[in-house]
Design a protein around this motif. Structure first.
Motif, PDB file in Angstrom:
ATOM      1  N   ALA A 126       0.828  -1.197   0.000  1.00  0.00           N
ATOM      2  CA  ALA A 126       0.000   0.000   0.000  1.00  0.00           C
ATOM      3  C   ALA A 126       0.870   1.259   0.000  1.00  0.00           C
ATOM      4  O   ALA A 126       1.975   1.275   0.566  1.00  0.00           O
ATOM      5  N   PRO A 127       0.418   2.332  -0.629  1.00  0.00           N
ATOM      6  CA  PRO A 127       1.215   3.564  -0.711  1.00  0.00           C
ATOM      7  C   PRO A 127       1.726   4.073   0.633  1.00  0.00           C
ATOM      8  O   PRO A 127       2.883   4.491   0.747  1.00  0.00           O
ATOM      9  N   SER A 128       0.883   4.026   1.661  1.00  0.00           N
ATOM     10  CA  SER A 128       1.276   4.578   2.961  1.00  0.00           C
ATOM     11  C   SER A 128       2.334   3.746   3.674  1.00  0.00           C
ATOM     12  O   SER A 128       2.889   4.187   4.685  1.00  0.00           O
ATOM     13  N   ALA A 185      -1.104   8.296   5.359  1.00  0.00           N
ATOM     14  CA  ALA A 185      -2.029   7.185   5.587  1.00  0.00           C
ATOM     15  C   ALA A 185      -3.462   7.547   5.224  1.00  0.00           C
ATOM     16  O   ALA A 185      -4.263   6.669   4.886  1.00  0.00           O
ATOM     17  N   ASP A 186      -3.793   8.846   5.280  1.00  0.00           N
ATOM     18  CA  ASP A 186      -5.164   9.258   4.994  1.00  0.00           C
ATOM     19  C   ASP A 186      -5.375   9.697   3.541  1.00  0.00           C
ATOM     20  O   ASP A 186      -6.429  10.228   3.190  1.00  0.00           O
ATOM     21  N   ALA A 187      -4.383   9.479   2.673  1.00  0.00           N
ATOM     22  CA  ALA A 187      -4.534   9.820   1.252  1.00  0.00           C
ATOM     23  C   ALA A 187      -5.483   8.815   0.594  1.00  0.00           C
ATOM     24  O   ALA A 187      -5.278   7.605   0.678  1.00  0.00           O
ATOM     25  N   THR A 214      -7.529   1.321   3.030  1.00  0.00           N
ATOM     26  CA  THR A 214      -7.563   2.654   3.645  1.00  0.00           C
ATOM     27  C   THR A 214      -7.395   3.772   2.624  1.00  0.00           C
ATOM     28  O   THR A 214      -7.598   4.942   2.950  1.00  0.00           O
ATOM     29  N   HIS A 215      -7.029   3.426   1.396  1.00  0.00           N
ATOM     30  CA  HIS A 215      -6.751   4.451   0.385  1.00  0.00           C
ATOM     31  C   HIS A 215      -7.903   4.695  -0.592  1.00  0.00           C
ATOM     32  O   HIS A 215      -7.717   5.375  -1.600  1.00  0.00           O
ATOM     33  N   THR A 216      -9.073   4.166  -0.269  1.00  0.00           N
ATOM     34  CA  THR A 216     -10.243   4.447  -1.110  1.00  0.00           C
ATOM     35  C   THR A 216     -11.443   4.814  -0.257  1.00  0.00           C
ATOM     36  O   THR A 216     -11.631   4.264   0.838  1.00  0.00           O
ATOM     37  N   GLY A 218     -14.276   4.413  -1.792  1.00  0.00           N
ATOM     38  CA  GLY A 218     -15.236   3.572  -2.496  1.00  0.00           C
ATOM     39  C   GLY A 218     -15.162   2.134  -2.021  1.00  0.00           C
ATOM     40  O   GLY A 218     -14.793   1.854  -0.879  1.00  0.00           O
ATOM     41  N   ALA A 219     -15.477   1.217  -2.910  1.00  0.00           N
ATOM     42  CA  ALA A 219     -15.479  -0.208  -2.572  1.00  0.00           C
ATOM     43  C   ALA A 219     -14.061  -0.770  -2.588  1.00  0.00           C
ATOM     44  O   ALA A 219     -13.153  -0.218  -3.220  1.00  0.00           O
ATOM     45  N   PHE A 220     -13.887  -1.875  -1.884  1.00  0.00           N
ATOM     46  CA  PHE A 220     -12.589  -2.563  -1.834  1.00  0.00           C
ATOM     47  C   PHE A 220     -12.825  -4.064  -1.948  1.00  0.00           C
ATOM     48  O   PHE A 220     -13.726  -4.618  -1.319  1.00  0.00           O
ATOM     49  N   THR A 221     -12.011  -4.733  -2.772  1.00  0.00           N
ATOM     50  CA  THR A 221     -12.068  -6.193  -2.870  1.00  0.00           C
ATOM     51  C   THR A 221     -10.657  -6.767  -2.883  1.00  0.00           C
ATOM     52  O   THR A 221      -9.694  -6.073  -3.201  1.00  0.00           O
TER      53      THR A 221
END
Length: 246
Positions: A126-128, A185-187, A214-216, A218-221
């Motif tokens: 993840a980016p963070s 982390a909140d991006a 944590t980076h969307t 919207g939906a996550f899968t």
């Protein structure tokens, strides 16, 4: 939606067009050239996606283009390569470092009013979490060892001095930009994030993939496949169908 044949993009963007299909932009892994994603581009087109594979500087037909100073600069460079808004909602697919580049591309796109429908993350931290990870290697022997460990590169090619020279140029450009990368982390992006991983990937675990949630907003899968870090090479058609169906 714009006819794919009429869209103006930089010549180094590799196109696998399907007129009228949803657009999917593909972002290669560190050191990866667009040509390495020809099979995925072809599979995406066959599945109904109008596919565009990005080419980063310092390789292929961008060999003379200067290396980006940062992942953000690379994302902006790729965003400026075409009028993506003309394609309607766009899907992004990135493998390993390419997923982080795609995430930053999505942030640029959303700021510029370009609708991103979904970000597909393949085998990526993840980016963070990037800034806290050890720096990627820059010495030749360490880079070669990294390529062998990750797989995805024909070992016979690593015995070719000319190939290794070009590979090192591309990898160092990408690793240098990635080593400077940091993300709060909140991006977040508004686009849905769908993560994909290999169940035998010793570099990116299922838990690491879950941190993308944590980076969307919207939906996550999360979907796991049989294979290692480059599981996509063994499941190209399945991945393409999944991207096109959601």
């Amino acid at each position: 939606m714009t006819d794919a044949r009429s869209l103006v993009v930089k010549p180094w963007v590799k196109r696998y067009p399907v007129d009228g299909g949803p657009a999917t932009l593909v972002f290669p892994h560190a050191g990866g050239a667009a040509l390495a994603y020809r099979s995925l581009g072809t599979a995406l087109a066959k599945a109904g996606s109008d596919a565009y594979v990005m080419q980063y500087p310092q390789r292929g037909d961008r060999l003379s283009h200067p290396a980006p100073a940062s992942v953000g600069d690379l994302a902006r460079d790729l965003f400026d390569a075409g009028d993506w808004a003309a394609l309607g909602p766009v899907r992004l697919f990135g493998h390993c470092m390419g997923a982080v580049v795609a995430f930053e591309f999505a942030r640029v796109a959303e700021r510029e009013g370009v609708e991103i429908d979904a970000l597909w993350v393949s085998a990526s931290e993840a980016p963070s979490t990037v800034a806290a990870a050890p720096d990627l290697p820059m010495a030749q022997n360490e880079i070669i060892a990294e390529m062998v460990d990750l797989g995805g590169t024909d070992p016979r090619l690593l015995d070719d001095d000319d190939f290794v020279e070009l590979l090192l140029m591309a990898v160092r450009a990408d690793y240098s930009a990635f080593n400077r990368y940091a993300c709060d982390a909140d991006a977040t992006i508004a686009a849905d994030i769908h993560t994909l991983g290999g169940d035998r990937d010793h570099r990116v675990s299922e838990d690491m993939l879950r941190r993308w949630e944590t980076h969307t907003t919207g939906a996550f899968t999360l979907s796991m496949f049989d294979g290692g870090h480059f599981f996509v090479n063994d499941h190209t058609a399945e991945v393409a169908e999944l991207v096109n169906d959601v």
